[in-house]
Design an enzyme around this catalytic site. Structure first.
Site, mmCIF file in Angstrom:
data_model
loop_
_atom_site.group_PDB
_atom_site.id
_atom_site.type_symbol
_atom_site.label_atom_id
_atom_site.label_comp_id
_atom_site.label_asym_id
_atom_site.label_seq_id
_atom_site.Cartn_x
_atom_site.Cartn_y
_atom_site.Cartn_z
ATOM 1 N N ARG A 35 40.944 45.687 39.875
ATOM 2 C CA ARG A 35 41.211 44.357 39.996
ATOM 3 C C ARG A 35 42.624 44.490 40.885
ATOM 4 O O ARG A 35 43.574 44.881 40.503
ATOM 5 C CB ARG A 35 41.638 43.544 38.991
ATOM 6 C CG ARG A 35 40.241 43.472 38.056
ATOM 7 C CD ARG A 35 39.089 42.767 38.579
ATOM 8 N NE ARG A 35 38.009 42.568 37.704
ATOM 9 C CZ ARG A 35 36.626 42.367 38.348
ATOM 10 N NH1 ARG A 35 36.545 42.658 39.322
ATOM 11 N NH2 ARG A 35 35.567 42.523 37.136
ATOM 12 N N GLU A 36 42.596 43.842 41.972
ATOM 13 C CA GLU A 36 43.664 43.501 42.963
ATOM 14 C C GLU A 36 44.260 42.241 42.632
ATOM 15 O O GLU A 36 43.728 41.220 42.988
ATOM 16 C CB GLU A 36 43.034 43.854 44.393
ATOM 17 C CG GLU A 36 42.641 45.069 44.556
ATOM 18 C CD GLU A 36 41.967 45.343 46.008
ATOM 19 O OE1 GLU A 36 41.618 46.305 46.427
ATOM 20 O OE2 GLU A 36 41.308 44.101 46.308
ATOM 21 N N ALA A 74 54.739 20.098 48.022
ATOM 22 C CA ALA A 74 54.578 21.137 47.132
ATOM 23 C C ALA A 74 55.793 22.165 47.425
ATOM 24 O O ALA A 74 56.234 22.414 48.600
ATOM 25 C CB ALA A 74 53.306 21.636 47.178
ATOM 26 N N GLU A 91 61.318 19.292 44.854
ATOM 27 C CA GLU A 91 60.511 19.627 45.908
ATOM 28 C C GLU A 91 60.545 18.086 46.585
ATOM 29 O O GLU A 91 60.364 17.942 47.736
ATOM 30 C CB GLU A 91 59.504 20.171 45.637
ATOM 31 C CG GLU A 91 59.536 21.653 45.329
ATOM 32 C CD GLU A 91 59.735 22.634 46.654
ATOM 33 O OE1 GLU A 91 59.775 22.088 47.831
ATOM 34 O OE2 GLU A 91 60.075 23.775 46.647
ATOM 35 N N GLU A 118 48.878 32.876 40.380
ATOM 36 C CA GLU A 118 49.622 31.642 40.611
ATOM 37 C C GLU A 118 48.868 30.771 39.868
ATOM 38 O O GLU A 118 47.613 30.464 39.714
ATOM 39 C CB GLU A 118 49.370 31.349 42.162
ATOM 40 C CG GLU A 118 50.240 30.183 42.552
ATOM 41 C CD GLU A 118 50.066 29.731 43.966
ATOM 42 O OE1 GLU A 118 49.093 30.350 44.755
ATOM 43 O OE2 GLU A 118 50.699 28.605 44.374
#
Lengths: 179, 179
Positions: A35-36, A74, A91, A118
């Site tokens: 898995r990368e 964002a 933000e 993420e």
């Protein structure tokens, strides 16, 4: 029960400014697999709705896409920031100038479950007061306001392409019951 | 006009199985900036709706998230595949066994515009006929069917976390006018 992969070993490939990359060897249903994985500190995205029902969006050249992308405000969670709500306030202020009386948590989003860690925290911001923006040095963006329903139709019909923007507009409409 | 970054130079960092990584130096509003970019061949995701109004989903352990994720069927565009529609038919068949009479293009999605080139093509599949699945060797998943409206509510309320799944369910409901 779904098969759950376990780590056998891990190789660090890159440590960068906004992401790291590693390659893990994991258990698989038939032997092992690789898995990368992109490591990323997470982000926030905000659906800012003005008192007269406009959605505040930003237009920004997004280098990996080669295009100017229309999206909601964002940004990354900085190292040391522990509460995504504070990142969202920061933000929103930096990119649009607005401060919000109410920040409603819409939910979290995994943008690409196959290869990135993420997580994006989504908020709807209402009770907005305008103010000054303060962009990062390597940031350049235009602020554009749309009637919420027009932006919703753009998201529904495939005219927007940014995943967090489409998901967040939809979730905001349903959770805030915007007519 | 939004500032458009131009490439100054590019450094290859990694070439892998599902992604490559490179670091580009680009022009910025104030001097130059660095962009870390994941190269990815793209993917498809399908909203399969059975003749009795069920949404066919899959449950799969997604290693980068550390969790079992409920999502719509999806998969990478293989090297040499030039038509995402054919990839969508292949992935739908492999992961759920279904073949579809109609594949409606919902739109394309950029899952994370800040650092990946990946584009996901979204389809709604109707007129489904069941058949045999054929998983990849390193793939293990459970097929689950939900009433479409129930899945829609899960997406709207933040109970789903996969970005493509939330966006595609919403777009399918609007574009196919599912009541």
């Amino acid at each position: 029960m779904v098969f759950e992969e376990k780590k056998i070993s891990s190789e660090r490939i890159y440590e960068g400014a906004i992401l790291n990359l590693r390659k893990d060897t994991v258990t698989a249903p038939k032997g092992k697999a690789y898995r990368e994985i992109v490591e990323h500190n997470g982000a926030v995205a905000i659906v800012p709705i003005t008192n007269d029902g406009k959605l505040v969006m930003v237009k920004q050249f997004r280098y990996p896409t080669g295009k100017v992308i229309l999206e909601i405000p964002a940004g990354k969670i900085d190292q040391g920031e522990t509460d995504p709500l504070l990142t969202a306030k920061r933000e929103l202020k930096e990119e649009t100038g607005y401060t919000a009386q109410n920040l409603h948590y819409l939910g979290k989003l995994n943008p690409s479950v196959a290869y990135t860690e993420e997580v994006i925290h989504l908020y709807a911001a209402t009770g907005l007061t305008p103010g000054e923006t303060s962009f990062d040095d390597d940031e350049a963006l235009d602020i554009v306001e749309y009637d919420f329903q027009e932006a919703y139709q753009m998201a529904a019909s495939g005219k927007l392409v940014d995943a967090k923007t489409i998901a967040a507009i939809f979730m905001a409409k349903e959770q805030l019951d915007i007519k």
